[in-house]
Design a protein around this motif. Structure first.
Motif, PDB file in Angstrom:
ATOM      1  N   TRP A 145       0.913  -1.225   0.135  1.00  0.00           N
ATOM      2  CA  TRP A 145      -0.058  -0.062  -0.065  1.00  0.00           C
ATOM      3  C   TRP A 145       0.763   1.215   0.045  1.00  0.00           C
ATOM      4  N   ASP A 146       0.471   2.184  -0.589  1.00  0.00           N
ATOM      5  CA  ASP A 146       1.238   3.465  -0.865  1.00  0.00           C
ATOM      6  C   ASP A 146       0.168   4.493  -1.488  1.00  0.00           C
ATOM      7  N   ASN A 147      -0.351   5.347  -0.962  1.00  0.00           N
ATOM      8  CA  ASN A 147      -1.394   6.192  -1.692  1.00  0.00           C
ATOM      9  C   ASN A 147      -0.645   7.322  -2.644  1.00  0.00           C
ATOM     10  N   SER A 148       0.540   7.268  -2.359  1.00  0.00           N
ATOM     11  CA  SER A 148       1.484   8.357  -3.002  1.00  0.00           C
ATOM     12  C   SER A 148       2.119   7.924  -4.364  1.00  0.00           C
ATOM     13  N   PHE A 149       2.480   6.602  -4.471  1.00  0.00           N
ATOM     14  CA  PHE A 149       3.316   6.100  -5.453  1.00  0.00           C
ATOM     15  C   PHE A 149       2.453   4.882  -6.117  1.00  0.00           C
ATOM     16  N   ILE A 150       1.320   4.669  -5.821  1.00  0.00           N
ATOM     17  CA  ILE A 150       0.690   3.565  -6.571  1.00  0.00           C
ATOM     18  C   ILE A 150      -0.819   4.079  -6.675  1.00  0.00           C
ATOM     19  N   ILE A 151      -1.238   3.500  -7.986  1.00  0.00           N
ATOM     20  CA  ILE A 151      -2.869   4.237  -8.377  1.00  0.00           C
ATOM     21  C   ILE A 151      -3.497   3.008  -8.995  1.00  0.00           C
ATOM     22  N   PRO A 152      -4.859   3.035  -8.829  1.00  0.00           N
ATOM     23  CA  PRO A 152      -5.647   1.984  -9.162  1.00  0.00           C
ATOM     24  C   PRO A 152      -5.529   1.873 -10.883  1.00  0.00           C
ATOM     25  N   ALA A 153      -5.661   0.462 -11.060  1.00  0.00           N
ATOM     26  CA  ALA A 153      -5.412   0.184 -12.369  1.00  0.00           C
ATOM     27  C   ALA A 153      -6.459  -0.570 -13.196  1.00  0.00           C
ATOM     28  N   SER A 154      -7.763  -0.300 -12.448  1.00  0.00           N
ATOM     29  CA  SER A 154      -9.175  -1.208 -13.129  1.00  0.00           C
ATOM     30  C   SER A 154      -9.970  -0.856 -12.074  1.00  0.00           C
ATOM     31  N   PRO A 155     -11.431  -0.943 -12.724  1.00  0.00           N
ATOM     32  CA  PRO A 155     -12.575  -0.590 -11.914  1.00  0.00           C
ATOM     33  C   PRO A 155     -12.505  -1.176 -10.390  1.00  0.00           C
ATOM     34  N   ALA A 156     -12.230  -2.538 -10.427  1.00  0.00           N
ATOM     35  CA  ALA A 156     -11.982  -3.063  -9.082  1.00  0.00           C
ATOM     36  C   ALA A 156     -10.970  -2.640  -8.387  1.00  0.00           C
ATOM     37  N   GLY A 157     -10.030  -1.867  -8.960  1.00  0.00           N
ATOM     38  CA  GLY A 157      -8.910  -1.483  -8.347  1.00  0.00           C
ATOM     39  C   GLY A 157      -9.295  -0.194  -7.667  1.00  0.00           C
ATOM     40  N   LYS A 158     -10.209   0.598  -8.321  1.00  0.00           N
ATOM     41  CA  LYS A 158     -10.536   1.832  -7.815  1.00  0.00           C
ATOM     42  C   LYS A 158     -11.716   1.425  -6.431  1.00  0.00           C
ATOM     43  N   ASP A 159     -12.243   0.480  -6.530  1.00  0.00           N
ATOM     44  CA  ASP A 159     -13.250   0.303  -5.477  1.00  0.00           C
ATOM     45  C   ASP A 159     -12.369  -0.171  -4.242  1.00  0.00           C
ATOM     46  N   GLY A 160     -11.121  -1.220  -4.545  1.00  0.00           N
ATOM     47  CA  GLY A 160     -10.227  -1.709  -3.529  1.00  0.00           C
ATOM     48  C   GLY A 160      -9.709  -0.714  -2.871  1.00  0.00           C
ATOM     49  N   VAL A 161      -9.096   0.069  -3.629  1.00  0.00           N
ATOM     50  CA  VAL A 161      -8.162   1.422  -2.943  1.00  0.00           C
ATOM     51  C   VAL A 161      -9.054   2.378  -2.214  1.00  0.00           C
ATOM     52  N   PHE A 162     -10.470   2.674  -2.691  1.00  0.00           N
ATOM     53  CA  PHE A 162     -11.106   3.571  -1.988  1.00  0.00           C
ATOM     54  C   PHE A 162     -11.447   2.795  -0.519  1.00  0.00           C
ATOM     55  N   SER A 163     -11.714   1.553  -0.538  1.00  0.00           N
ATOM     56  CA  SER A 163     -12.141   1.143   0.750  1.00  0.00           C
ATOM     57  C   SER A 163     -10.859   0.756   1.708  1.00  0.00           C
ATOM     58  N   ILE A 164      -9.682   0.529   0.929  1.00  0.00           N
ATOM     59  CA  ILE A 164      -8.378   0.521   2.005  1.00  0.00           C
ATOM     60  C   ILE A 164      -8.178   1.964   2.569  1.00  0.00           C
ATOM     61  N   LYS A 165      -8.370   2.987   1.993  1.00  0.00           N
ATOM     62  CA  LYS A 165      -8.245   4.271   2.475  1.00  0.00           C
ATOM     63  C   LYS A 165      -9.090   4.479   3.589  1.00  0.00           C
ATOM     64  N   LEU A 166     -10.317   4.201   3.427  1.00  0.00           N
ATOM     65  CA  LEU A 166     -11.526   4.209   4.679  1.00  0.00           C
ATOM     66  C   LEU A 166     -10.866   3.667   5.826  1.00  0.00           C
ATOM     67  N   LYS A 167     -10.667   2.242   5.488  1.00  0.00           N
ATOM     68  CA  LYS A 167     -10.128   1.422   6.754  1.00  0.00           C
ATOM     69  C   LYS A 167      -8.865   1.991   7.384  1.00  0.00           C
ATOM     70  N   ILE A 168      -7.991   2.716   6.774  1.00  0.00           N
ATOM     71  CA  ILE A 168      -6.805   3.036   7.101  1.00  0.00           C
ATOM     72  C   ILE A 168      -7.336   4.423   7.991  1.00  0.00           C
ATOM     73  N   GLU A 169      -8.111   5.145   7.492  1.00  0.00           N
ATOM     74  CA  GLU A 169      -8.369   6.331   8.258  1.00  0.00           C
ATOM     75  C   GLU A 169      -9.320   6.005   9.621  1.00  0.00           C
ATOM     76  N   GLU A 170      -9.863   4.502   9.667  1.00  0.00           N
ATOM     77  CA  GLU A 170     -10.630   4.502  10.795  1.00  0.00           C
ATOM     78  C   GLU A 170      -9.807   3.518  11.798  1.00  0.00           C
ATOM     79  N   ALA A 171      -8.526   3.114  11.356  1.00  0.00           N
ATOM     80  CA  ALA A 171      -8.061   2.055  12.196  1.00  0.00           C
ATOM     81  C   ALA A 171      -7.158   2.909  13.327  1.00  0.00           C
ATOM     82  N   ASP A 172      -6.753   2.024  14.346  1.00  0.00           N
ATOM     83  CA  ASP A 172      -6.136   2.295  15.330  1.00  0.00           C
ATOM     84  C   ASP A 172      -4.658   1.790  15.082  1.00  0.00           C
ATOM     85  N   THR A 173      -3.566   2.703  15.295  1.00  0.00           N
ATOM     86  CA  THR A 173      -2.249   2.449  14.778  1.00  0.00           C
ATOM     87  C   THR A 173      -1.283   2.279  16.073  1.00  0.00           C
TER      88      THR A 173
END
Length: 219
Positions: A145-173
């Motif tokens: 995962w790296d929101n700065s240096f990798i980007i979605p490459a397919s429609p499923a990729g866009k959905d997955g990347v969006f979901s990962i971003k949300l989970k990271i924002e909610e997660a406890d580190t």
């Protein structure tokens, strides 16, 4: 439990003031002999830098003294480094290395969904733009995962990347503080996401040495 056993269980190992009488070069030789982890990169000094003093293709160039977001080191490579060693040279009690277990994200979002999440580097690598999966099952598995240096490459990729971003924002580190000289942190870069908290005033001279490691038995 061995260091590798702890890495397998927790995804990281924090060694407080570990072998502080050794230089990092000597420490790495010890790691190779005792743990089977060998140096796979040069020793790189991580020193805070302002955005204007750095290049845009680095985290310092994008975020400066601010928080570094959660990421996998070199996630845009086909095979990111297996492990990361961070060793404190000049530490700070108010700046942390943030950790988030990728296994938790895989569990919450589902393996099949993440295996369909195709991504690509934001910029070509050696003139090519390879397609990669965010998650690859295996022994061991690889989560990148790296929101700065990798980007979605397919429609499923866009959905997955969006979901990962949300989970990271909610997660406890988790927060690990490399404070004392020779405080050392080994991170499973195929499992754990990591970041850095904001550099506080007066600690702009913080120095951490970073080295990538590989398992000489499995590599």
């Amino acid at each position: 439990m061995t260091l590798k056993g702890l890495l397998k269980r927790d995804g990281y190992v924090f060694l407080r003031e570990y072998m502080k009488h050794l230089t990092t070069e000597e420490f790495l030789r010890h790691f190779k002999e005792s743990e089977g982890l060998e140096q796979a990169s040069n020793i790189h000094k991580l020193v805070p830098a302002k955005m204007k003093d750095s290049t845009p293709n680095t985290y310092s160039g994008q975020y400066g003294y601010n928080d570094f977001p959660m990421h996998t080191d070199l996630a845009h490579w086909a095979r990111p480094p297996r492990y990361i060693l961070l060793r404190c040279i000049k530490g700070c009690s108010s700046v942390s290395t943030k950790l988030l277990d990728g296994n938790e994200l895989v569990c919450e979002l589902g393996k099949r969904r993440l295996e369909r999440t195709l991504v690509k580097p934001r910029r070509p690598i050696n003139g090519e733009i390879p397609l990669m999966r965010v998650f690859q099952s295996g022994t061991p598995s690889l989560f990148r995962w790296d929101n700065s240096f990798i980007i979605p490459a397919s429609p499923a990729g866009k959905d997955g990347v969006f979901s990962i971003k949300l989970k990271i924002e909610e997660a406890d580190t988790k927060h690990v503080y490399l404070h004392q000289k020779a405080d050392s942190l080994v991170i499973d870069n195929w499992r754990m996401l990591h970041g850095r908290s904001k550099i506080t005033d007066g600690y702009e001279d913080r120095i951490i040495e970073r080295v990538y490691l590989e398992d000489k038995i499995c590599h």
